[in-house]
Design an enzyme around this catalytic site. Sequence first.
Site, short mmCIF file in Angstrom:
data_model
loop_
_atom_site.label_atom_id
_atom_site.label_comp_id
_atom_site.label_asym_id
_atom_site.label_seq_id
_atom_site.Cartn_x
_atom_site.Cartn_y
_atom_site.Cartn_z
N GLY A 7 2.07 0.43 -44.20
CA GLY A 7 2.06 -0.65 -43.22
C GLY A 7 0.63 -1.02 -42.85
O GLY A 7 -0.33 -0.34 -43.24
N GLN A 8 0.47 -2.10 -42.06
CA GLN A 8 -0.91 -2.55 -41.77
C GLN A 8 -1.68 -1.55 -40.90
O GLN A 8 -2.86 -1.30 -41.15
CB GLN A 8 -0.97 -3.96 -41.23
CG GLN A 8 -0.15 -4.25 -40.04
CD GLN A 8 -0.43 -5.63 -39.48
OE1 GLN A 8 -1.46 -6.26 -39.79
NE2 GLN A 8 0.47 -6.13 -38.66
N THR A 33 9.75 -3.40 -38.18
CA THR A 33 8.97 -4.38 -37.43
C THR A 33 9.42 -5.84 -37.62
O THR A 33 8.77 -6.74 -37.09
CB THR A 33 7.47 -4.27 -37.83
OG1 THR A 33 7.37 -4.46 -39.24
CG2 THR A 33 6.89 -2.92 -37.45
N TYR A 35 14.70 -5.36 -31.44
CA TYR A 35 13.45 -4.65 -31.76
C TYR A 35 12.89 -3.99 -30.50
O TYR A 35 12.58 -2.80 -30.50
CB TYR A 35 12.45 -5.65 -32.35
CG TYR A 35 11.05 -5.11 -32.52
CD1 TYR A 35 10.76 -4.16 -33.50
CD2 TYR A 35 10.00 -5.54 -31.69
CE1 TYR A 35 9.46 -3.66 -33.65
CE2 TYR A 35 8.72 -5.05 -31.83
CZ TYR A 35 8.45 -4.11 -32.82
OH TYR A 35 7.17 -3.61 -32.96
N TRP A 45 0.69 -8.24 -31.15
CA TRP A 45 0.18 -9.27 -32.07
C TRP A 45 -0.85 -8.68 -33.06
O TRP A 45 -1.99 -9.17 -33.15
CB TRP A 45 -0.44 -10.42 -31.28
CG TRP A 45 0.51 -11.17 -30.38
CD1 TRP A 45 1.71 -10.74 -29.87
CD2 TRP A 45 0.34 -12.49 -29.87
NE1 TRP A 45 2.27 -11.69 -29.08
CE2 TRP A 45 1.46 -12.79 -29.06
CE3 TRP A 45 -0.65 -13.46 -30.00
CZ2 TRP A 45 1.61 -14.01 -28.40
CZ3 TRP A 45 -0.52 -14.67 -29.33
CH2 TRP A 45 0.61 -14.95 -28.56
#
Length: 302
Positions: free
Chosen positions: A11-12, A63, A126, A151
């Site tokens: 993931g990021q 996500t 979520y 964000w």
Amino acid sequence: MYRLLVTGLKGQIGQAIKDRIEHQGWDVLFTDIDTLDITNDEQVAAVFKAFKPDVVINAAGYTDVDRAEHDVAAAEYVNAYGPYLLAIQCHKLGSLLIHFSTEYIFNGRNHSTYVETDTPAPLNVYGRTKLQGEQYIKACLSHYIIIRTSWVFSEYGRNFVTTMLSLSRKDAPIRIVNDQFGCPTYAGDLANLVVDITKDHQAETGRYQFGDYNFCGDSGCGNSSGDSGVSWLDFAYAIFDELDKYQPGEQGRNLTGVTTEEYASIAIRPKNGILNCHKISPIFRPLDWRRKLRHVIAITMA
Ligand SMILES: NC(=O)c1ccc[n+]([C@@H]2O[C@H](COP(=O)([O-])OP(=O)(O)OC[C@H]3O[C@@H](n4cnc5c(N)ncnc54)[C@H](OP(=O)(O)O)[C@@H]3O)[C@@H](O)[C@H]2O)c1
């Protein structure tokens, strides 16, 4: 040697952690769903038994906010049951669990920025599953740090910035919501925060207390100057303004602001998602997200 277990490597945030945690002299085991599915209790128990981590960084998560509305069980498994399994194992070993949560645990109806002690009231699946994850951790464990952020963008994977960059290559109208407000956060800053927390834990300097911390990019929003954050449309304009330096022209000409109602996404989102970072600021200062945006676009355009 001091041992760290990282989940959600691909993931990021996981990628950003990998880039910043090497060279610290720690023994780090990076895992993703292929090597450690955090919802598989036997696998989780086996990894903890073999590796015995001092610190666990859970960067895994479900996500996809809109997909979660129809995929409730999968979101619950990853965002609530997975953290529960990690917390049980951390409790057994006395390990610190560092976990990421979100402003989506709030309903966004506050007239001011959200502090750590505000009452959660998620609007979507979520947010509800992320809140459940927090609650399970708190029920099982005292040695935890939950970082609530918002964000997240980076040079890795799919996020709002990379989506805007790919839309900029098409000459079509881009509708962006202009009445939801929040603070963009660079994944690399979250990774640096996690490194700092781990160093503090290893050295037992006690700068961080166990518990919840808000952390998001600084644009004055919720941090020091107390302005009202940015809308998704403001964020999009910031991206296109930056892009304009590489591809001069009217990069933002296709952008149109629309209301939440006009956009009509599947999941309901909070209108005010601005996290107040006063608690963490004296320990680890939130940084200007616009500067980080410049960095991400420079990397992407190179
Ligand atoms: N992105 C944001 O704006 C934001 C904001 C606030 C909080 N957060 C939180 O920050 C954390 C990381 O976010 P991110 O943006 O880095 O998300 P991301 O890019 O979607 O990465 C999540 C990673 O978790 C993996 N994963 C999914 N299910 C798993 C499982 N059962 N076991 C192990 N790994 C699994 C995913 O693999 P697959 O891709 O193969 O599914 C993916 O590699 C999440 O907890 C998220 O809720 C994110």
